[in-house]
Write a protein that holds these residues in place. Structure first.
Motif, mmCIF file in Angstrom:
data_model
loop_
_atom_site.group_PDB
_atom_site.id
_atom_site.type_symbol
_atom_site.label_atom_id
_atom_site.label_comp_id
_atom_site.label_asym_id
_atom_site.label_seq_id
_atom_site.Cartn_x
_atom_site.Cartn_y
_atom_site.Cartn_z
ATOM 1 N N GLN A 257 1.106 -1.380 -0.040
ATOM 2 C CA GLN A 257 -0.140 0.479 -0.184
ATOM 3 C C GLN A 257 0.984 1.523 -0.162
ATOM 4 O O GLN A 257 0.349 2.212 -0.824
ATOM 5 C CB GLN A 257 -1.121 0.134 1.552
ATOM 6 N N TRP A 258 2.097 1.463 0.689
ATOM 7 C CA TRP A 258 2.983 2.686 0.677
ATOM 8 C C TRP A 258 3.817 2.753 -0.592
ATOM 9 O O TRP A 258 3.960 3.656 -1.133
ATOM 10 C CB TRP A 258 4.116 2.505 1.647
ATOM 11 N N ARG A 259 3.841 1.288 -1.038
ATOM 12 C CA ARG A 259 4.116 1.809 -2.535
ATOM 13 C C ARG A 259 3.773 2.076 -3.698
ATOM 14 O O ARG A 259 3.968 3.071 -4.580
ATOM 15 C CB ARG A 259 5.135 0.169 -2.945
ATOM 16 N N ILE A 260 2.845 1.803 -3.740
ATOM 17 C CA ILE A 260 1.000 2.201 -4.619
ATOM 18 C C ILE A 260 1.210 4.113 -4.141
ATOM 19 O O ILE A 260 0.903 4.499 -4.957
ATOM 20 C CB ILE A 260 0.135 1.317 -3.911
ATOM 21 N N MET A 261 0.741 4.159 -2.850
ATOM 22 C CA MET A 261 0.894 5.485 -1.669
ATOM 23 C C MET A 261 1.974 6.714 -2.366
ATOM 24 O O MET A 261 1.839 7.830 -1.986
ATOM 25 C CB MET A 261 -0.400 5.463 -1.273
ATOM 26 N N GLN A 262 2.804 5.923 -2.411
ATOM 27 C CA GLN A 262 4.330 7.421 -2.199
ATOM 28 C C GLN A 262 4.016 7.912 -3.269
ATOM 29 O O GLN A 262 3.932 9.055 -3.548
ATOM 30 C CB GLN A 262 5.842 6.197 -1.746
ATOM 31 N N PRO A 263 3.746 7.715 -4.310
ATOM 32 C CA PRO A 263 3.907 8.870 -5.660
ATOM 33 C C PRO A 263 2.862 10.058 -5.291
ATOM 34 O O PRO A 263 3.055 10.718 -5.736
ATOM 35 C CB PRO A 263 3.438 7.949 -6.921
ATOM 36 N N LEU A 264 1.702 9.433 -4.810
ATOM 37 C CA LEU A 264 0.008 10.515 -4.625
ATOM 38 C C LEU A 264 1.066 11.405 -3.308
ATOM 39 O O LEU A 264 0.837 12.718 -3.284
ATOM 40 C CB LEU A 264 -0.656 10.122 -4.101
ATOM 41 N N PRO B 186 -4.200 18.090 -7.254
ATOM 42 C CA PRO B 186 -4.674 19.515 -6.909
ATOM 43 C C PRO B 186 -5.378 19.264 -6.056
ATOM 44 O O PRO B 186 -6.180 18.637 -6.484
ATOM 45 C CB PRO B 186 -4.903 20.610 -8.344
ATOM 46 N N VAL B 187 -5.965 19.744 -4.910
ATOM 47 C CA VAL B 187 -8.038 19.668 -4.954
ATOM 48 C C VAL B 187 -8.255 20.126 -4.986
ATOM 49 O O VAL B 187 -7.817 21.968 -4.967
ATOM 50 C CB VAL B 187 -6.782 20.525 -2.987
ATOM 51 N N HIS B 188 -9.298 20.108 -4.886
ATOM 52 C CA HIS B 188 -10.394 20.982 -5.843
ATOM 53 C C HIS B 188 -11.458 22.023 -4.544
ATOM 54 O O HIS B 188 -12.054 20.384 -3.857
ATOM 55 C CB HIS B 188 -11.199 20.269 -6.042
ATOM 56 N N TYR C 205 -15.005 23.114 -2.532
ATOM 57 C CA TYR C 205 -16.136 23.049 -2.909
ATOM 58 C C TYR C 205 -17.391 23.221 -1.889
ATOM 59 O O TYR C 205 -16.666 24.161 -0.644
ATOM 60 C CB TYR C 205 -16.792 22.140 -3.901
ATOM 61 N N ALA C 206 -18.436 24.176 -2.204
ATOM 62 C CA ALA C 206 -18.892 24.423 -1.482
ATOM 63 C C ALA C 206 -19.347 24.097 -0.412
ATOM 64 O O ALA C 206 -19.730 22.140 -0.803
ATOM 65 C CB ALA C 206 -20.365 25.259 -2.421
ATOM 66 N N PRO C 207 -19.564 24.228 1.431
ATOM 67 C CA PRO C 207 -20.113 23.392 1.879
ATOM 68 C C PRO C 207 -21.701 22.755 1.849
ATOM 69 O O PRO C 207 -22.438 23.238 1.347
ATOM 70 C CB PRO C 207 -20.495 24.103 3.753
ATOM 71 N N GLY C 208 -21.755 21.358 1.909
ATOM 72 C CA GLY C 208 -23.083 20.772 1.422
ATOM 73 C C GLY C 208 -23.727 20.498 0.181
ATOM 74 O O GLY C 208 -24.758 19.964 -0.171
ATOM 75 N N SER C 209 -22.661 21.171 -1.063
ATOM 76 C CA SER C 209 -23.038 20.959 -1.268
ATOM 77 C C SER C 209 -21.946 19.007 -2.721
ATOM 78 O O SER C 209 -21.504 18.252 -1.042
ATOM 79 C CB SER C 209 -21.910 21.692 -2.505
ATOM 80 N N TRP C 210 -22.235 18.343 -3.605
ATOM 81 C CA TRP C 210 -21.930 16.756 -3.609
ATOM 82 C C TRP C 210 -20.585 17.321 -4.036
ATOM 83 O O TRP C 210 -20.159 16.200 -4.847
ATOM 84 C CB TRP C 210 -22.753 16.322 -4.986
ATOM 85 N N GLY C 211 -20.299 17.911 -3.761
ATOM 86 C CA GLY C 211 -18.295 18.544 -4.339
ATOM 87 C C GLY C 211 -18.494 19.431 -5.317
ATOM 88 O O GLY C 211 -19.320 19.819 -5.961
ATOM 89 N N PRO C 212 -16.856 19.442 -6.047
ATOM 90 C CA PRO C 212 -15.962 20.288 -7.075
ATOM 91 C C PRO C 212 -17.193 19.791 -8.891
ATOM 92 O O PRO C 212 -17.146 18.804 -8.875
ATOM 93 C CB PRO C 212 -14.891 20.325 -7.346
ATOM 94 N N GLU C 213 -17.157 20.787 -9.147
ATOM 95 C CA GLU C 213 -17.264 20.417 -10.416
ATOM 96 C C GLU C 213 -15.974 19.371 -11.334
ATOM 97 O O GLU C 213 -16.988 19.092 -11.849
ATOM 98 C CB GLU C 213 -16.765 22.238 -11.434
ATOM 99 N N ALA C 214 -14.977 19.870 -10.930
ATOM 100 C CA ALA C 214 -14.237 18.442 -11.764
ATOM 101 C C ALA C 214 -14.497 17.178 -11.135
ATOM 102 O O ALA C 214 -14.336 15.731 -12.267
ATOM 103 C CB ALA C 214 -12.734 18.485 -10.656
ATOM 104 N N ALA C 215 -15.808 16.648 -10.247
ATOM 105 C CA ALA C 215 -15.393 15.523 -10.106
ATOM 106 C C ALA C 215 -16.788 15.310 -10.774
ATOM 107 O O ALA C 215 -16.843 13.632 -11.462
ATOM 108 C CB ALA C 215 -16.334 15.256 -8.730
#
Length: 152
Positions: A108-115, A121-123, A125-135
């Motif tokens: 798991q660390w081998r897979i996650m380390q590149p991230l 980027p972090v997108h 979004y407005a609280p209470g919405s279903w997330g950013p448009e990028a989703a």
């Protein structure tokens, strides 16, 4: 098989579920056509249950229409132990089968380390919405996001 996870701290509801959305079946001339694919939803938290969403020919209407077959486990014999209760019990009785082995953790660390080294980027979004448009762009070409199965 692609899979998508929607997660966030300020979404409108907290629900953990696995949703399998099937591809549209080929048109074979039986007259059953639906705009929405069949689905199986397994609800895991805060309550448990299973739902099948199907296009079926009903006796009371012409053509196919959506039907939902639901079973909430609480109403059919009770809820089982919560995931944390299961893990706590396993730890108390020394059952290691519910815990990840060291080689699994290292993989798991081998897979996650590149991230971690180069995070995407972090997108915001407005609280209470279903997330950013990028989703929504993320699932383009695979259908759409489906709302969670909430208690009625």
């Amino acid at each position: 098989m692609p899979f998508f996870i929607r997660t966030g701290k300020r979404l409108p509801t907290t629900q953990t579920e696995v949703r399998v959305v099937f591809k549209h079946p080929p048109r074979l001339g039986f007259g059953i056509a639906s705009s929405e694919p069949n689905q199986i939803v397994v609800k895991l938290d805060p309550s448990t249950g299973i739902r099948a969403i199907l296009a079926a020919h009903r006796a009371d209407a012409p053509g196919a229409s959506r039907i939902e077959l639901d079973m909430e486990f609480a109403g059919e014999g009770g809820e089982g132990a919560t995931p944390y209760e299961v893990l706590l019990h396993a730890a108390m009785v020394g059952d290691a089968t519910r815990f990840t082995r060291q080689d699994g953790i290292e993989e798991q660390w081998r897979i996650m380390q590149p991230l971690l080294d180069a995070p995407p980027p972090v997108h915001a979004y407005a609280p209470g919405s279903w997330g950013p448009e990028a989703a929504d762009k993320l699932v383009a070409g695979f259908g759409r996001w489906h709302g969670p199965w909430l208690a009625s």
